[in-house]
Motif scaffolding. Structure first.
Motif, PDB file in Angstrom:
ATOM      1  N   GLN A   1       0.856  -1.185   0.000  1.00 50.18           N
ATOM      2  CA  GLN A   1       0.000   0.000   0.000  1.00 50.18           C
ATOM      3  C   GLN A   1       0.889   1.231   0.000  1.00 50.18           C
ATOM      4  N   LEU A   2       0.727   2.076  -0.991  1.00 51.72           N
ATOM      5  CA  LEU A   2       1.525   3.289  -1.071  1.00 51.72           C
ATOM      6  C   LEU A   2       1.051   4.305  -0.044  1.00 51.72           C
ATOM      7  N   GLN A   3       1.998   5.083   0.446  1.00 50.05           N
ATOM      8  CA  GLN A   3       1.656   6.164   1.368  1.00 50.05           C
ATOM      9  C   GLN A   3       1.559   7.480   0.605  1.00 50.05           C
ATOM     10  N   TYR A   4       0.553   8.276   0.955  1.00 52.68           N
ATOM     11  CA  TYR A   4       0.353   9.584   0.344  1.00 52.68           C
ATOM     12  C   TYR A   4       0.391  10.650   1.434  1.00 52.68           C
ATOM     13  N   LYS A   5       1.166  11.709   1.173  1.00 55.43           N
ATOM     14  CA  LYS A   5       1.186  12.824   2.120  1.00 55.43           C
ATOM     15  C   LYS A   5       0.079  13.804   1.757  1.00 55.43           C
ATOM     16  N   ILE A   6      -0.804  14.063   2.700  1.00 57.75           N
ATOM     17  CA  ILE A   6      -1.946  14.952   2.497  1.00 57.75           C
ATOM     18  C   ILE A   6      -1.658  16.282   3.194  1.00 57.75           C
ATOM     19  N   ASN A   7      -1.392  17.308   2.388  1.00 54.43           N
ATOM     20  CA  ASN A   7      -1.100  18.621   2.966  1.00 54.43           C
ATOM     21  C   ASN A   7      -1.802  19.739   2.187  1.00 54.43           C
ATOM     22  N   GLY A   8      -2.942  19.415   1.594  1.00 59.52           N
ATOM     23  CA  GLY A   8      -3.652  20.373   0.749  1.00 59.52           C
ATOM     24  C   GLY A   8      -4.059  21.637   1.476  1.00 59.52           C
ATOM     25  N   ARG A   9      -4.516  21.512   2.726  1.00 57.82           N
ATOM     26  CA  ARG A   9      -4.977  22.694   3.461  1.00 57.82           C
ATOM     27  C   ARG A   9      -3.832  23.681   3.677  1.00 57.82           C
ATOM     28  N   LEU A  10      -2.701  23.167   4.126  1.00 55.39           N
ATOM     29  CA  LEU A  10      -1.546  24.025   4.354  1.00 55.39           C
ATOM     30  C   LEU A  10      -1.006  24.564   3.032  1.00 55.39           C
TER      31      LEU A  10
END
Length: 447
Positions: free
Chosen positions: A110-119
């Protein structure tokens, strides 16, 4: 693992878009189409119903090598776009965020995704706002540059899409530096892009999740450079009209506001993209690269670009603005409520409501109640209503500005057909039962 390579990356048996002929037509036709749109929005070349000022369009179209070089290889525009893309890559990597896992791949990982859209969005808007506040009379030369170089920037994004899709295609043949989940060093390929035909696989996307270390190229292109360029183009139109006419029409403000809301929503809710077909099923090739980086910003901004032309600014009045906003927010409500209901159902949060569903042989359930009892793709209907609301402020003098909603309707129909074929194969008789319970495809009681 028994079976080895064939089990991890099965050969593609079905080709989308009628195979190579359709892929070739799209590869050649769509860049020409958005270049035509760019020329029509350049200066004061206007559409008059179905009649286009053809002679003027032909006169302005590049016909020799020097003009082609000016359009596609303008040095200033290349520096500007590479800076735009590169700074976004740096921001995406340096800004902190939460890490979420994607769906399990065929090798068990399972690939990891960094979620930083708000910042990310907060930093982008803060920089834009601070630049406007220190400017003289809110004049931003950067926005003037975008507006005055629409043709050249369109050309740059087209060429960049070709280069990026070629790079990821070639990289898909390079073995991984570390073994994957089954002890192999081969990459996970798209089920649609492993046909063995080089051109078709380059177009549709050979590798499923091309990455540079932890940087996921597909997710980045989906939500960063093209999406925010669309917002920047719209702002350049507002900026141009304000400084050239000393006013801004309510129609242009409405379109810019509605589309900005859509952009913000997409970036702020980026975790939802991880489970979408673009990420889970489609490879990253020319189709997605061009769609994300060139087609999206230059086609979706068509209404604002049209309204920014000096002969087109239209004040439609408060009542019409409110009615159009009602259409947009109705679409938004349907789209998000339906998607949230499906997500909650899958997570088991709605078990207490005893919603009607069909248990399948795979162990999953097909929801056929609530929003999903109205149509099989009720979220598509909501999304299409949002698209209509973007076109309505331009009036009814031309079909030109309604191109987006027509194109988007065709795209949604294609997605529905793809999904139906996949579900019919996956669920068999349960899918036939589901179709009887939910007969409408997209629009309730109509289709």
């Amino acid at each position: 693992m028994a079976g080895g390579k064939a089990d991890i990356n099965p050969r593609t048996t079905h080709r989308e878009f009628f195979g190579v002929p359709g892929a070739l037509g799209i590869t050649l036709g769509l860049p020409l189409l958005i270049m035509g749109i760019a020329y029509c929005c350049d200066g004061e070349l206007l559409f008059k119903g179905f009649k286009i000022e053809v002679e003027r369009l032909i006169e302005k179209t590049p016909a020799d090598a020097s003009e082609l070089a000016r359009v596609f290889f303008d040095k200033q525009c290349w520096v500007a776009y590479l800076t735009w893309f590169g700074v976004f890559v740096i921001f995406d990597q340096l800004l902190p965020g939460t890490h979420l896992k994607g769906i399990p791949l065929r090798d068990g990982t399972q690939l990891q995704y960094k979620i930083n859209g708000r910042l990310f969005l907060g930093v982008f808007l803060s920089l834009l706002a601070s630049r406007a506040l220190v400017s003289d009379s809110y004049y931003l030369p950067e926005l003037d540059f975008v507006y005055d170089h629409q043709v050249q920037l369109t050309g740059v994004t087209i060429v960049f899409s070709f280069l990026l899709s070629s790079a990821v295609y070639l990289a898909s043949f390079v073995p991984l530096t570390k073994p994957n989940g089954v002890g192999s060093r081969e990459r996970i390929l798209s089920i649609n892009g492993n046909s063995g035909n080089a051109f078709y696989d380059w177009f549709i996307g050979r590798e499923l999740n091309p990455r540079v270390f932890s940087w996921d190229i597909k997710l980045f292109c989906e939500l960063r450079p093209g999406l925010l360029l669309w917002l920047l183009i719209n702002l350049s139109c507002v900026h141009h009209q304000y400084h050239s006419a000393n006013t801004i029409s309510d129609s242009l403000l409405l379109v810019t506001g509605l589309q900005a809301f859509y952009v913000f929503d997409g970036v702020l809710n980026e975790e939802g993209v991880i489970s979408m077909m673009d990420i889970t099923t489609d490879g990253f090739g020319f189709m997605l690269a061009f769609g994300d980086l060139a087609w999206l910003p230059w086609v979706y901004s068509l209404q604002a670009r049209y309204l920014a032309l000096s002969k087109n600014p239209t004040n439609i009045g408060t009542l019409n603005c409110l009615l159009i906003m009602a259409v947009s927010f109705l679409g938004y409500y349907i789209f998000h409520s339906a998607n949230q209901q499906k997500s909650d159902f899958r997570m088991g949060r709605l078990d207490h409501e005893n919603l009607r569903c069909i248990k399948t042989k795979t162990g999953s359930k097909l929801l056929c109640d609530g929003w999903w009892g109205l149509s099989q793709h009720i979220n598509y209907f909501g999304d299409w209503l949002i698209g209509i609301s973007w076109c309505l402020p331009t009036g009814f003098n031309t079909l030109y500005t309604y191109f987006y909603v027509i194109y988007f309707g065709v795209l949604l129909l294609h997605r529905q057909l793809r999904d139906e074929a996949k579900c019919r194969q996956k669920y068999g008789k349960e899918w036939e039962q589901y179709q009887k319970m939910v007969p409408y495809k997209i629009i309730p009681y109509l289709y």
